[in-house]
Design a protein around this motif. Structure first.
Motif: not given
Length: 156
Positions: A135-143, A130-131, A10-11
């Motif tokens: 953006t400066e404060i945003g992340r995407r997590a691939t789980i 995997r993070l 999942r992302e």
């Protein structure tokens, strides 16, 4: 970092630190002895922030430092003992044996930063996150991981 073949991927967009902390709280709710949470990503991607959130949700009130220099930090929680590993400075896979990962999983759970350095020592049923910095404060997590974790991360 491969999960079992019957696993899931999942992302999830993490708009800010609060979203990362909410993800940590969800993971902490299901964490049980024998579980490994593998936290991958570049420097500054939020691995330690996510680990802190998991530990704080489990009731750790003390400061949770990055274990970059100690390599492993131990935490006793009401639910289970948790070992927080940072493998950034590991040069040989065999060094992981000396850190006590197998012993940690016999009675508690493990949070592992830089799991790619563990290679074959990483449990195949690890929950892998995997993070990536968006953006400066945003992340995407691939789980990804075993299907037992999938209900925690419904498909959008």
């Amino acid at each position: 970092m491969n999960g079992k073949s019957e696993g899931f991927v999942r992302e999830i967009a993490l708009a800010d630190q609060s979203a990362t902390e909410a993800l940590g709280a969800k993971i902490a709710a299901l964490l049980k002895p024998g579980d490994t949470v593998a936290l991958a990503g570049d420097l500054g991607a939020g691995k330690t922030t996510l680990a802190r959130s998991i530990l704080h949700t489990l009731g750790v009130t003390e400061r949770v430092p990055s274990p970059t220099f100690t390599l492993v930090q131990h935490y006793e929680t009401a639910k289970l003992p948790v070992e927080h590993f940072d493998l950034y400075r590991i040069e040989a896979e065999s060094e992981i044996d000396e850190l006590g990962l197998a012993d940690a999983l016999a009675t508690g759970a493990a949070l592992i930063e830089w799991p790619e350095r563990a290679r074959s020592r990483l449990p195949v049923d690890a929950l892998c996150i995997r993070l990536e910095i968006q953006t400066e404060i945003g992340r995407r997590a691939t789980i990804s991981g075993p299907s037992s974790w999938a209900p925690l991360f419904p498909e959008a």
